[in-house]
Design an enzyme around this catalytic site. Structure first.
Site, PDB file in Angstrom:
ATOM      1  N   LYS A   1       0.852  -1.013  -0.003  1.00 13.55           N
ATOM      2  CA  LYS A   1       0.148  -0.043   0.011  1.00 13.55           C
ATOM      3  C   LYS A   1       0.692   1.371   0.000  1.00 13.55           C
ATOM      4  O   LYS A   1       1.621   1.541   0.808  1.00 13.55           O
ATOM      5  CB  LYS A   1      -0.771   0.082   1.339  1.00 13.55           C
ATOM      6  CG  LYS A   1      -1.745   1.289   1.310  1.00 13.55           C
ATOM      7  CD  LYS A   1      -2.911   0.992   2.590  1.00 13.55           C
ATOM      8  CE  LYS A   1      -3.676   2.231   2.988  1.00 13.55           C
ATOM      9  NZ  LYS A   1      -4.529   1.944   3.948  1.00 13.55           N
TER      10      LYS A   1
ATOM     11  N   ARG B   1       0.449   9.697   6.332  1.00 13.69           N
ATOM     12  CA  ARG B   1       0.742   8.346   6.648  1.00 13.69           C
ATOM     13  C   ARG B   1       1.923   8.062   6.084  1.00 13.69           C
ATOM     14  O   ARG B   1       2.297   6.642   5.997  1.00 13.69           O
ATOM     15  CB  ARG B   1      -0.404   7.524   6.171  1.00 13.69           C
ATOM     16  CG  ARG B   1      -1.662   7.817   6.449  1.00 13.69           C
ATOM     17  CD  ARG B   1      -2.742   6.962   6.382  1.00 13.69           C
ATOM     18  NE  ARG B   1      -3.994   7.339   6.075  1.00 13.69           N
ATOM     19  CZ  ARG B   1      -4.843   7.885   6.957  1.00 13.69           C
ATOM     20  NH1 ARG B   1      -4.412   8.005   8.195  1.00 13.69           N
ATOM     21  NH2 ARG B   1      -6.187   8.137   6.561  1.00 13.69           N
TER      22      ARG B   1
ATOM     23  N   LYS C   1      -2.365  -1.473  -3.910  1.00 17.34           N
ATOM     24  CA  LYS C   1      -3.196  -0.215  -3.857  1.00 17.34           C
ATOM     25  C   LYS C   1      -2.390   0.946  -3.941  1.00 17.34           C
ATOM     26  O   LYS C   1      -1.296   1.152  -3.045  1.00 17.34           O
ATOM     27  CB  LYS C   1      -3.840  -0.268  -2.472  1.00 17.34           C
ATOM     28  CG  LYS C   1      -4.694   0.726  -2.148  1.00 17.34           C
ATOM     29  CD  LYS C   1      -5.379   0.648  -0.939  1.00 17.34           C
ATOM     30  CE  LYS C   1      -6.025   1.910  -0.497  1.00 17.34           C
ATOM     31  NZ  LYS C   1      -6.177   2.065   1.212  1.00 17.34           N
TER      32      LYS C   1
HETATM   33  C1  PBG Z   1      -8.052   2.605   5.304  1.00 13.82           C
HETATM   34  C2  PBG Z   1      -8.169   2.726   4.104  1.00 13.82           C
HETATM   35  C3  PBG Z   1      -7.955   3.633   3.093  1.00 13.82           C
HETATM   36  C4  PBG Z   1      -8.441   3.305   2.161  1.00 13.82           C
HETATM   37  C5  PBG Z   1      -8.604   1.904   2.016  1.00 13.82           C
HETATM   38  N1  PBG Z   1      -8.527   1.609   3.297  1.00 13.82           N
HETATM   39  C6  PBG Z   1      -7.489   5.085   3.251  1.00 13.82           C
HETATM   40  C7  PBG Z   1      -6.251   5.498   3.568  1.00 13.82           C
HETATM   41  O1  PBG Z   1      -5.131   4.669   3.539  1.00 13.82           O
HETATM   42  O2  PBG Z   1      -5.810   6.522   3.663  1.00 13.82           O
HETATM   43  C8  PBG Z   1      -8.336   3.992   0.424  1.00 13.82           C
HETATM   44  C9  PBG Z   1      -9.330   3.715  -0.434  1.00 13.82           C
HETATM   45  C10 PBG Z   1      -9.454   4.621  -1.673  1.00 13.82           C
HETATM   46  O3  PBG Z   1      -8.847   5.552  -1.728  1.00 13.82           O
HETATM   47  O4  PBG Z   1     -10.498   4.525  -2.256  1.00 13.82           O
HETATM   48  N2  PBG Z   1      -6.880   2.577   6.035  1.00 13.82           N
HETATM   49 ZN    ZN Z   2      -6.025   3.344   8.232  1.00 10.18          ZN
END
Ligand code: PBG
Ligand code: ZN
Length: 322
Positions: free
Chosen positions: A194, A216, A247
């Site tokens: 991620k 983050r 992701k």
């Molecule tokens: C929670 C999470 C996020 C997303 C999926 N689970 C937000 C993030 O990491 O800030 C993002 C999904 C999207 O942008 O459609 N941790």
């Molecule tokens: Zn989160």
């Protein structure tokens, strides 16, 4: 010298015979955002077609999804109250636990995946408990809480747990917690690679989860790193993840291919909020053929190596695949 046949005059039946990649409605998981209350169905301005819904509305939405042959959903919660640790996420009466019970009761044939993280539940918007000195997430305290959250979801009836916080060791901890609680049959889909990404912008509107300070970057990956991206997913595989994930999706298709070639586990991509909104806004502006661009994008994910696509477009894709 020989030549191959001339594709310019390709017979349409042969064209189908030769097609290498296929999209199916079975490839998709549809995200839902659930808020407490009743009769709430509020469209998110930055994500046309995406709604915050109360549980009663979600039950109706499942009906629509099933009529489109979509049976997999991933749940995100917007709790009534947030606090420093994200208690709502670890409570059996919390928004997600309550939603799972209601959905599985009304729609036992839906496959319910839960996003496992704390950023929607903490008042500071970070993905776990904060270390007061470092002002970032305390990895190890957060691990214990993730195991609690996973157990709460499993006890409520979740079919698969999807930890998204990128904490080190999260898969081992969650696996052990689930097994000890009698849920060794529940698979874990890890958000294993991620990236720290600006493409999550619109999600933070709908999930009301923007960090109140900082970002983050200390726990999400640098988008410039390819080798590290592969290592992160392989580490989760070694810890026992059942499905890996990349992701965001669109800007990282090279990583999708890399991970697919380095692991035999099924691979998911998360076609995130910013990717969705870009197509929607471009369509609104009249500059693209929305449906064609959407389908081309989805095929691109599969061609790159994705087995599963988590996407806000899933309903529209299903409609076109009918
Ligand atoms: C929670 C999470 C996020 C997303 C999926 N689970 C937000 C993030 O990491 O800030 C993002 C999904 C999207 O942008 O459609 N941790
Ligand atoms: Zn989160």
């Amino acid at each position: 010298m020989f030549t191959r046949f001339r594709r310019k005059r390709l017979n349409p039946v042969l064209r189908d015979l030769l097609q290498e990649t296929h999209l199916s409605v079975n490839d998709f998981i549809y995200p839902l955002f659930i808020k407490s209350g009743e009769g709430i169905k509020k469209e998110v301005e930055s994500m046309p077609g995406v709604f915050q819904m109360s549980i009663d509305e979600v039950l109706k939405e499942c009906e629509v999804l099933k009529s489109l042959k979509i049976y997999s959903i991933i749940l995100f919660g917007i709790p009534e109250t947030k606090d420093s640790v994200g208690s709502d996420a670890m409570c059996e009466h919390g928004i997600i636990a309550s939603s799972i019970r209601a959905i599985k009761k009304a729609h036992p044939d839906m496959f319910v995946v839960t996003d496992l993280c704390f950023c929607e539940y903490t008042d500071h918007g970070h993905c776990g408990v904060l270390d007061p000195v470092l002002e970032t997430v305390d990895n190890d305290i957060t691990l214990g809480n993730l195991a609690k959250q996973a157990l709460i979801h499993a006890q409520a009836g979740a079919d698969m747990i999807a930890p998204s916080g990128m904490m080190d060791g999260m898969i081992t901890t969650i696996r052990e917690g689930l097994d000890a609680g009698g849920f060794s049959h529940i698979p874990i889909m890890s958000y294993s690679t991620k990236f720290s990404s600006a493409y999550y912008g619109p999600f933070r509107d709908v999930a009301e989860s923007s960090p109140s300070f900082g970002d983050r970057r200390s726990y999400q990956m640098n988008s410039a790193n390819r080798k590290e991206a592969i290592l992160e997913s392989l580490a989760d595989e070694a810890e026992g993840a059942d499905i890996l994930m990349v992701k965001p999706a669109l800007a990282y298709l090279d990583i999708v291919r890399d991970i697919k070639e380095n692991s035999s586990l099924p691979l998911a991509v998360y076609n995130v909020s910013g990717e969705y909104s870009m197509l929607k806004m471009a369509a609104k502006a009249g500059v693209i053929d929305y449906e064609r661009v959407m389908m081309e994008t989805m095929i691109g994910f599969k061609r790159a190596g994705a087995d599963i696509i988590i996407s806000y477009h899933a309903k529209e894709v299903a409609e076109l695949l009918k």
